[in-house]
Structures are given as structure tokens and as C-alpha cells.
Design an enzyme around this catalytic site. Structure first.
Site, PDB file in Angstrom:
ATOM      1  N   GLU A 146     -10.532  -4.759   2.709  1.00 40.06           N
ATOM      2  CA  GLU A 146      -9.485  -4.179   3.563  1.00 40.06           C
ATOM      3  C   GLU A 146      -9.500  -2.655   3.586  1.00 40.06           C
ATOM      4  O   GLU A 146      -8.877  -2.051   4.449  1.00 40.06           O
ATOM      5  CB  GLU A 146      -8.099  -4.682   3.107  1.00 40.06           C
ATOM      6  CG  GLU A 146      -7.588  -4.143   1.770  1.00 40.06           C
ATOM      7  CD  GLU A 146      -8.141  -4.877   0.555  1.00 40.06           C
ATOM      8  OE1 GLU A 146      -9.185  -5.543   0.687  1.00 40.06           O
ATOM      9  OE2 GLU A 146      -7.554  -4.754  -0.535  1.00 40.06           O
ATOM     10  N   CYS A 178     -10.471  -9.445  -5.091  1.00 44.14           N
ATOM     11  CA  CYS A 178     -10.338  -8.740  -6.374  1.00 44.14           C
ATOM     12  C   CYS A 178      -9.632  -9.628  -7.407  1.00 44.14           C
ATOM     13  O   CYS A 178     -10.191 -10.634  -7.833  1.00 44.14           O
ATOM     14  CB  CYS A 178      -9.630  -7.407  -6.141  1.00 44.14           C
ATOM     15  SG  CYS A 178      -9.800  -6.340  -7.554  1.00 44.14           S
ATOM     16  N   HIS A 198     -12.935  -4.785  -2.242  1.00 43.43           N
ATOM     17  CA  HIS A 198     -11.784  -4.751  -1.321  1.00 43.43           C
ATOM     18  C   HIS A 198     -12.247  -4.608   0.135  1.00 43.43           C
ATOM     19  O   HIS A 198     -12.486  -3.489   0.584  1.00 43.43           O
ATOM     20  CB  HIS A 198     -10.860  -3.579  -1.675  1.00 43.43           C
ATOM     21  CG  HIS A 198     -10.065  -3.804  -2.923  1.00 43.43           C
ATOM     22  ND1 HIS A 198      -8.846  -4.450  -2.917  1.00 43.43           N
ATOM     23  CD2 HIS A 198     -10.333  -3.505  -4.211  1.00 43.43           C
ATOM     24  CE1 HIS A 198      -8.392  -4.521  -4.150  1.00 43.43           C
ATOM     25  NE2 HIS A 198      -9.271  -3.964  -4.965  1.00 43.43           N
TER      26      HIS A 198
END
Ligand code: XMP
Length: 514
Positions: free
Chosen positions: A169, A79, A167
Site C-alpha cells: 500500500e 506484514c 507493504h
């Protein structure tokens, strides 16, 4: 040498989540401030740049010169990290016409690229940014797009640098775990040797080296972290560890004796101190929540110190500090998120060296370590409980009678939760992060019992789901469970005639009422 990944933190709320995902790949990792490059540390096998609340164009944005890093070690920008790399190497980052937020789907995925092996075209990703990369630097090429975002992922041709604007994660990125595994294992070469079992054996050896024949003192609270810390230390130095467990009178019902017995059953050398009278005396008439916390903190230090001074040859104070406690206090955006400490001020006063063996672990890892150490599930799966105990769950001033009422109501609630088995076979207790009852002793309401009018206090029930207590949602408890608990409390606990359920999330509420 233990391999590690470094995550440079630019202030994103998901930085910790990146670390957890890397640890789930059995790879050790550390979060460092955005400008602390791990240059010259041979154990570092790769670096991840986190997201950030800032835009690269904000004057206050964190913009370290990435030159010393890029090309030296594999780097993955996420990001803001991706945008910073683009910005640094001569690409352009501009405000997106509309903020790109939420689900998107990858297109034009170059699966030949090692970062994207096994990632499908159409795979869902999670976007959250106000800026977008409009051109990538020379010597880079796009490796995936979405309908809105041309450079959803790109890489540099001649340097081991990858970047994704989504993202990986977060849970909503369906193949995020695969992408991170591609980076950590295939690109960085992690041997995936980080595991609770490996951690226990190296940590026990390190503790033996560090502590030698010294004596160590540890404050037990009944909670998971201090208990695991104690058992770990006991494995390293046996009876040279002395544990002190202070009863301030505001623990859960029968907690002091039950937990003390559990500890002794595990072979720990524990001194249990009943100091409840002192705490009740000092808290008499105090209604302000901060005041209560201060008095309890001060009294705790006094009682603990007095006991610790009896152990004249102690050199170390051990604490069950875990990684999130430290990340919160290191938060680079400078906002204080949580300021509670159980034993604040102890080390300075006691001239003891500090030993914090759990300081790199997340809560779930502490639990896995506890299991590895053979600790019983009832200790490992305990809900977090605040240091000041029921004192911050009784509104207004605290009296032994009010504590008794709350202990009884809380015990009915928590025992019922431990008994209630959900459809998936898990108990309700294990499904929620934390639960407890709150006595609204400053409020009274009218009720009727038999033919009698009552005018008594309500009890509020709280249960939340969370991963780290930084944010929390109120738990959707089954109605049949709530109905049964409510009637049991009202029928059995004298002094309570009404039960409410707290449906506030954090933020804006907090988990505790005070
Ligand atoms: P809040 O109420 O801030 O709580 O949402 C977040 C988590 O911290 C626990 N808590 C404490 N723990 N000493 C502690 O050790 C304290 O003074 C304290 N106050 C809150 C709370 O139970 C929740 O898990």
C-alpha cells in the site's frame, strides 16, 4: 448489491492507506476492528489483514482465531497479517536478526501466481518489521523472496489465502498498486463500480428514502466537508434542508460574506448568523488555549441551538463527518489522536436524528464528489480551517483588533499563495494541504520603519503538506514567494514588524499553534 472488501485493522499506521488504495481501484472497502469478521455478509468479496505495531509473540498482540475466515473468502495478509497467518497455520515467526526496514527488491517472483501477475523480478518493495517468517505452514509455498527475506510473499495451495511481508500500500513499493489490483480485481472479482458519480446517484436515492418529507438542519462552516454535505442533501431534498452558518468573528477576512454568497449562489437555503459580539465578549481576557476552545464550542452550540429551535418541524441534524474522523475515534490501539469537534454535543441536546452521508468517504473522495455535484473549485479546494478559527492562531487573549491584524496578514499570505503558479502549472495554494498566519501577540520585538523605532508583534507563517492531517511536513515554499509575502505584510499590516516561517513537522509539533 455493492461489493466490498473488508480490511481488518490490527493497528498499523498504514491501514487507512490500504483502504485508499482499494478505493482507487474503484472498489468500496471498510475498515473493521481485527476481530470483527464479516461472516455471512454476501457483499464482502475479500478480506485484507493489516500490519500491526505488535509482534505475534507480544502478550498484548491481537491474535483472533482466523479459522472462521480462512478458506471462506479470499484473504491477503500484509506484514503482521502475513505473520499471523503463518503463526496460526503452524509456520514459525521469529525475531529478525536485524529489523527489516526500508527498501528491498523482489527475487524469485512466481508470476504465474495470480497475485504476482505483471510484477517484475527486482521490483522494489518496502519492508517494516522486527519479526520474520522462518518457516511457512504445510500446504503453502513461497511466491517471492528478497535478498534478506525468504518468504517475502507466500500462498496456501488449497485455500484462497495470500500473504506478503512487505507493504504493497505504500508509495515506495513500486508495483504495490498492481499487486493490490491483482488481489482485488482478479482474485476477489471486484467489478470496479465504486466511483464518485455512482456514489452520488445511489446516495441521493438513499437520502430520499431515508428522509422522506422530513426537514433537515445542517451547520455550515465554509469548509469542504460541510459544504459538499449541504449540496448533496440539497440535491436529495431541496429546500427542506436549512443550513445555518454562524460567524463567531474569527473567520478569515471577508470569509463570512463571501462564503454566504457562494452558498446562496448554489441555491442553498442558508441562514447566516453574526454572533461575533457574543464570542468576543465571552473570550475577553481568556489566554488558555483549551479554555478558548471550550468557550467557542459552548457558544457555538448555544447560538446554533437558538437558531435551530426556530425550525420547529426539523427531524434531522446533518453533519459533514468523514471517514477519517470516525476511524480516529475508533482507533483500536485506544490512543486518542485528535479530540477536536466543531459541533460536539449538538445531537444529544437537540433530540434530532443524525444524518452523516459522507461518513464513508476520504477527503479526496469528498472533493471528487463535490466536483461531480458541480461545485466550484474555490470551495472544493479550500484548505482545512479549524472550527475555533483564528482564535487558535492568536497567542494570548483575543481582541477584535488582534483578529483584524491577523486577518489582514493571513489574507496577504493566502492571496499570494493563490496567485503563485508553480513550474507544473499548479498554484502554490493547491499544492499545500493547509496554510495560515499566526499572530504571536505575546511576543514583541524591536524594528525600524523610516526613522521610527517600532516595538510590535511578529507573525508566523505556517504551511504544511499532508494527506490526512495526522502527520504533516512543513512545506518548502519558494524563497522569492516568502520574501514578497514578508515585505508585503510588514509594509501593509500595522501592528506587525517581523515575519517568521514555522519549520516544524507534525509530530512532534501540531499543525495549529494552540
Ligand atoms: P492539529 O493542530 O491537531 O490539527 O495538528 C489537525 C487538523 O485539524 C484542524 N483542527 C481543527 N479542526 N476544530 C476543527 O474542526 C478544531 O478545534 C481544530 N483544531 C485543529 C487543523 O486545522 C488541522 O487541519
Amino acid at each position: 448489491m455493492q461489493q466490498k472488501i473488508i480490511i481488518l485493522d490490527f493497528g498499523s499506521q498504514t491501514t487507512q492507506l490500504i483502504a485508499r488504495r482499494v478505493r482507487e481501484l474503484n472498489t468500496f472497502c471498510e475498515i473493521l476492528p481485527y476481530n470483527k469478521f464479516p461472516v455471512g455478509d454476501d457483499s464482502v468479496i475479500g478480506v485484507i489483514l493489516s500490519g500491526s505495531p505488535f509482534s505475534v509473540h507480544d502478550p498484548q498482540a491481537f491474535k483472533p482465531d482466523l479459522a472462521p475466515l480462512l478458506g471462506k473468502l479470499p484473504v491477503l495478509g500484509i506484514c503482521y497479517g502475513a505473520q499471523l497467518i503463518a503463526h496460526t497455520l503452524g509456520g514459525s515467526v521469529e525475531k529478525a536478526d536485524t529489523r527489516e526496514y526500508g527498501r528491498a527488491h523482489l527475487t524469485q517472483v512466481l508470476t504465474d501466481d495470480p497475485l504476482l501477475h505483471g510484477i517484475d523480478d527486482g521490483s522494489q518493495v518496502w519492508m517494516s518489521h522486527g519479526d520474520t517468517i522462518t518457516s511457512i505452514p504445510n500446504g503453502c509455498h513461497a511466491i517471492a523472496s528478497t535478498a534478506q527475506v525468504r518468504y517475502a510473499a507466500y500462498r496456501c495451495d488449497k485455500q484462497p489465502v495470500w500473504a506478503v511481508q512487505f507493504h504493497p500500500e505504500v508509495y515506495h513499493t513500486a508495483q504495490g498498486k498492481q499487486l493490490l489490483a491483482n488481489f482485488v480485481v482478479d482474485i476477489c472479482g471486484s467489478k470496479q463500480q465504486w466511483s464518485p458519480a455512482a456514489w452520488v446517484s445511489t446516495t441521493v436515492e438513499e437520502l430520499k428514502q431515508q428522509l422522506g418529507d422530513d426537514r433537515v438542519i445542517l451547520g455550515l462552516s465554509g469548509g469542504v466537508d460541510s459544504s459538499v454535505c449541504a449540496v448533496l442533501l440539497h440535491r436529495a431534498i431541496g429546500d427542506r434542508l436549512t443550513c445555518i452558518f454562524v460567524d463567531h468573528g474569527m473567520l478569515r477576512k471577508n470569509e463570512f460574506n463571501n462564503v454566504l454568497n457562494d452558498y446562496r449562489g448554489m441555491g442553498l437555503n442558508v441562514r447566516g448568523i453574526d454572533a461575533s459580539k457574543k464570542f468576543f465578549d465571552d473570550l475577553a481576557g481568556v489566554t488558555d488555549p483549551e479554555q478558548k476552545r471550550k468557550i467557542i464550542g459552548r457558544d457555538f452550540v448555544e447560538v446554533f441551538n437558538a437558531e435551530a429551535e426556530k425550525i420547529t418541524d426539523a427531524r434531522w441534524l446533518a453533519q459533514g463527518t468523514i471517514y477519517p474522523d470516525r476511524i480516529e475515534s475508533l482507533n483500536i490501539t485506544g490512543k486518542v489522536i485528535k479530540s477536536h469537534h466543531n459541533v460536539g454535543g449538538l445531537p444529544e441536546k437537540m433530540h434530532l436524528k443524525l444524518c452523516e452521508p459522507l461518513k464513508w468517504l476520504f477527503k479526496d473522495e469528498v472533493r471528487r464528489v463535490g466536483r461531480e455535484l458541480g461545485m466550484p473549485d474555490k470551495l472544493i479546494m479550500r484548505h482545512p480551517f479549524p472550527g475555533p478559527g483564528l482564535a487558535v492562531r492568536i497567542l494570548g487573549d483575543i481582541t477584535p483588533e488582534r483578529v483584524r491584524i491577523l486577518q489582514d496578514a493571513d489574507d496577504i499570505y493566502i492571496s499570494a499563495m493563490q496567485r503563485y503558479v508553480c513550474d507544473d502549472g499548479e498554484t502554490l495554494y493547491n499544492k499545500v494541504w493547509q496554510a495560515g498566519a499566526i499572530l504571536l501577540s505575546t511576543v514583541r520585538s524591536v524594528g525600524v520603519m523610516g526613522d521610527e523605532r517600532t516595538y510590535e508583534h511578529p507573525v508566523a507563517l505556517r504551511a504544511v503538506t499532508s494527506t490526512d492531517a495526522m502527520t504533516a511536513d512543513w512545506a518548502h515554499l519558494p524563497y522569492d514567494f516568502m520574501a514578497q509575502v514578508s515585505s508585503e505584510i510588514i509594509n501593509r499590516v500595522r501592528g506587525v514588524n517581523r515575519v517568521c516561517y514555522d519549520i516544524s513537522s507534525k509530530p512532534p509539533a501540531t499543525i495549529e499553534w494552540e
